[in-house]
Write a protein that holds these residues in place. Sequence first.
Motif, PDB file in Angstrom:
ATOM      1  N   LEU A  82       0.668  -1.390   0.164  1.00  0.00           N
ATOM      2  CA  LEU A  82      -0.293  -0.055   0.430  1.00  0.00           C
ATOM      3  C   LEU A  82       0.516   0.756   0.365  1.00  0.00           C
ATOM      4  N   THR A  83       1.826   1.557   0.991  1.00  0.00           N
ATOM      5  CA  THR A  83       3.469   2.403   1.228  1.00  0.00           C
ATOM      6  C   THR A  83       3.338   2.169  -1.307  1.00  0.00           C
ATOM      7  N   VAL A  84       3.742   1.405  -1.608  1.00  0.00           N
ATOM      8  CA  VAL A  84       4.598   1.656  -2.259  1.00  0.00           C
ATOM      9  C   VAL A  84       3.284   2.580  -3.551  1.00  0.00           C
ATOM     10  N   ILE A  85       1.784   1.847  -3.722  1.00  0.00           N
ATOM     11  CA  ILE A  85       1.017   2.303  -4.545  1.00  0.00           C
ATOM     12  C   ILE A  85       1.107   3.862  -3.972  1.00  0.00           C
ATOM     13  N   LYS A  86       1.048   4.522  -2.622  1.00  0.00           N
ATOM     14  CA  LYS A  86       0.641   5.478  -2.706  1.00  0.00           C
ATOM     15  C   LYS A  86       2.436   6.326  -3.179  1.00  0.00           C
ATOM     16  N   LEU A  87       3.667   6.138  -2.738  1.00  0.00           N
ATOM     17  CA  LEU A  87       4.749   6.466  -3.800  1.00  0.00           C
ATOM     18  C   LEU A  87       4.394   6.641  -5.342  1.00  0.00           C
ATOM     19  N   PHE A  88       3.815   6.237  -6.124  1.00  0.00           N
ATOM     20  CA  PHE A  88       4.126   5.985  -6.971  1.00  0.00           C
ATOM     21  C   PHE A  88       3.047   6.832  -7.511  1.00  0.00           C
ATOM     22  N   SER A  89       1.724   6.745  -6.745  1.00  0.00           N
ATOM     23  CA  SER A  89       0.512   7.292  -7.741  1.00  0.00           C
ATOM     24  C   SER A  89       1.267   9.241  -7.095  1.00  0.00           C
ATOM     25  N   GLY A  90       2.179   9.400  -6.081  1.00  0.00           N
ATOM     26  CA  GLY A  90       2.403  10.645  -5.985  1.00  0.00           C
ATOM     27  C   GLY A  90       3.566  11.031  -7.137  1.00  0.00           C
ATOM     28  N   MET A  91       4.021   9.897  -7.517  1.00  0.00           N
ATOM     29  CA  MET A  91       5.220  10.353  -8.556  1.00  0.00           C
ATOM     30  C   MET A  91       4.334  10.794  -9.700  1.00  0.00           C
TER      31      MET A  91
END
Length: 200
Positions: free
Chosen positions: A90-99
């Motif tokens: 979930l943290t990875v998904i959030k980071l990539f969406s932020g990018m």
Amino acid sequence: LMALVAVNVGVSLILSITLVSSLHRVMGRLAAGMRRVASGDYDQPVHTCRDPEMNYLVENFNRMTEELRQLEEMRRDFISMLTHDMKSPLTVIKLFSGMLLERGEGDPRLAETISRNADRMLHMVDNFLDFSKSESVTMKPDLRTVSLDRLVSRVLEDNEVLAKSRNVTLASSLPATSSTVTADEEKMERLLHNLVTNAI
């Protein structure tokens, strides 16, 4: 003969009173043990007694309590492991969406929806972990003023892709007047998500 009968009756009466008193104490200890187990305390076994049949009952109760304690430990360990494993992707998904939002790539609305849902899931995972560690079985609602318009719009937007994949149209109809309520926004949003996804 009468004296002998009187002595026998007296002894029998004393033994009966002693036995009843002993059984009463054991039942009281068992009742207290049951209340402790019901409240989540598995660490205090009930003391055994002299009566073989009552002792058998006490030993079985203690054995059951120990098995419940082991199951509770397994449950907490499993929840802790599961929530920890869920947080990483979930943290990875959030980071990539932020990018994606920062680079302006793709539809920003989709990236915001992904980020918002990742946040929602992370918050739910944290709450679930805190609740599993807590000895309390109740959680107080976080009451505040909630805008139904914004809440319903978010829920419909989050479920738009799922609805389209099933050829379902989502629509809302809210009062024209100020549609605010006092509620726990997180729990209400979860409730609406469940209702909408189940309906789809």
